[in-house]
Design a protein around this motif. Structure first.
Motif, PDB file in Angstrom:
ATOM      1  N   VAL A 101      -1.934  -1.156  -3.870  1.00 36.81           N
ATOM      2  CA  VAL A 101      -3.003  -0.248  -3.403  1.00 36.81           C
ATOM      3  C   VAL A 101      -2.691   1.316  -3.148  1.00 36.81           C
ATOM      4  N   GLU A 142       0.641  -1.186  -0.032  1.00 43.51           N
ATOM      5  CA  GLU A 142       0.014   0.117   0.063  1.00 43.51           C
ATOM      6  C   GLU A 142       0.833   1.194   0.135  1.00 43.51           C
ATOM      7  N   LYS A 164      -1.831  -0.780   7.051  1.00 47.33           N
ATOM      8  CA  LYS A 164      -2.969  -0.759   6.044  1.00 47.33           C
ATOM      9  C   LYS A 164      -4.206   0.234   6.367  1.00 47.33           C
ATOM     10  N   GLN A 196       1.368   2.521   6.318  1.00 45.12           N
ATOM     11  CA  GLN A 196       1.168   1.790   5.305  1.00 45.12           C
ATOM     12  C   GLN A 196       1.290   0.444   5.767  1.00 45.12           C
ATOM     13  N   LYS A 246      -9.366   3.420  -0.662  1.00 49.09           N
ATOM     14  CA  LYS A 246      -8.013   2.436  -1.134  1.00 49.09           C
ATOM     15  C   LYS A 246      -8.471   2.191  -2.723  1.00 49.09           C
TER      16      LYS A 246
END
Lengths: 248, 248
Positions: free
Chosen positions: B39, B3, B139, B136, B47
């Motif tokens: 992502v 991400e 998430k 990150q 997201k």
């Protein structure tokens, strides 16, 4: 007031300090004088007010028992797959502050580190010191015990003794099992023994999930965010405290 | 899946990576190839699945929005008296994992450190990087913002904007105020803003307790054990999650 853990039980009103670390802390670091007071905690977990009676002989006189039990109402064991670096040191310190009763670690399938017997003994000794220091600082009645298992099967053999076994499983969060932890905690009775199992950084392997589920472990989510291996135990212990100690 | 937080909002289906740290991580560290997926999270907190479309031009194509909101239902600000050493770094990382929305720190009466404007700017920059990395990794949909107040009065001027203000006060534990936190959390509505205030190592001064109480802060205990300054915010955030996210 400074608290010290003393091995064994008091045999009378007089206590002679024989542990070198404790006597150094009392008389050299803290420079305690005759009539200064400290709290002594023996193996029975009762806090006792004590007064320095003789500096040269390192003698203290017990004054009275204190009514101050800060232990969680259930005994919580934290068991973690060997993590990398000094994460076990971190978890030991923080889990002790947060009330853990025992700290266990075992070689999980996805543990990266491989510790031999010599390394394990050295690590356990270090963790015991950390637990003792943290227990003193957070004014615990008991020092959590530390056990590092050389083989996973020896850890698995110990699992059956617990009243509730929670497996912190990342995938549980995704499967809407967020309610399992609160549900499990709400069923606990004071004095019960509970076990929380955590994977190393890579998590718990599917084979381990199967084995632990067979042994009665319930998979629980710890909220929707991904927690690092060393953070999850702190969340779990906080959750136990919130559920059992903050009810008012 | 990896991400990345991207500043701003997407202007179409194509996204060009301009942030050097992100492009280095994507193309040098992770060695992402055309058609690999990541992502992307823009400032709106949504997201989005994205696919590498051109490595040389560092272009990605947005594929679809993902339904994955892991933010706490209330916005939690953690405010802490300047602690010693790198404790703010530690709290920033862990509080980000545990869902904090903002991380504030201020010079408390009993803060030992004195940071000048230059040091504060440098520290804030470091904490922002830590928050981004932790967001990150866990998430998150949002990176917590960081604010270090040079003067306590500027911090106090911001307190009124919150719907609930909790003051973690060690003495509260002794006065049987263990139920205040759970009671306060049970009254929260989704979307509300809450503030948790913590002292530095030495705790919150009586004058600060009085000032903050005047501003509407409720003193709460975090269980009967003494928690270190850097551990208390983690307990508080876990408690918010347990109370609001684990209800099933």
């Amino acid at each position: 007031m400074q608290e010290y853990f003393i091995k064994g039980l008091p045999s009378g009103e007089q206590v002679k300090v024989t542990d070198k670390d404790i006597s150094k802390h009392m008389f050299t670091v803290m420079r305690l004088q005759v009539d200064d007071e400290v709290v002594l905690v023996f193996d029975d977990g009762i806090k006792r007010l004590a007064r320095i009676s003789d500096r040269d002989e390192q003698l203290l006189t017990l004054v009275e028992d204190l009514v101050d039990d800060v232990e969680l109402p259930v005994a919580v064991t934290i068991a973690m797959g060997f993590p990398k670096g000094d994460k076990l040191e971190f978890v030991t310190q923080k889990a002790t502050e947060l009330g853990a009763s025992q700290l266990w670690a075992f070689p999980a399938d996805w543990s990266v580190v491989r510790w031999d017997a010599k390394k394990l003994a050295k690590k356990a000794e270090k963790l015991e010191k950390i637990a003792q220091g943290a227990a003193q600082q957070s004014k615990r009645n008991k020092i959590p015990s530390v056990q590092l298992f050389a083989h996973k099967k020896d850890f698995l053999a110990e699992v059956a003794q617990f009243d509730q076994i929670f497996l912190a499983y990342e995938e549980s969060a995704k499967q809407g099992e967020q309610a399992q932890l609160v549900k499990g905690l709400s069923q606990l009775e004071p004095g019960q023994k509970i076990l929380f199992i955590f994977g190393p950084e890579g998590g718990i392997s599917p084979a381990e999930v199967a084995d632990l589920t067979d042994l009665g472990a319930v998979s629980v989510g710890l909220g929707p965010r991904i927690l690092r291996a060393e953070t999850a135990p702190l969340y779990a212990l906080s959750a136990v405290s919130v559920a059992l100690e903050l009810k008012g």
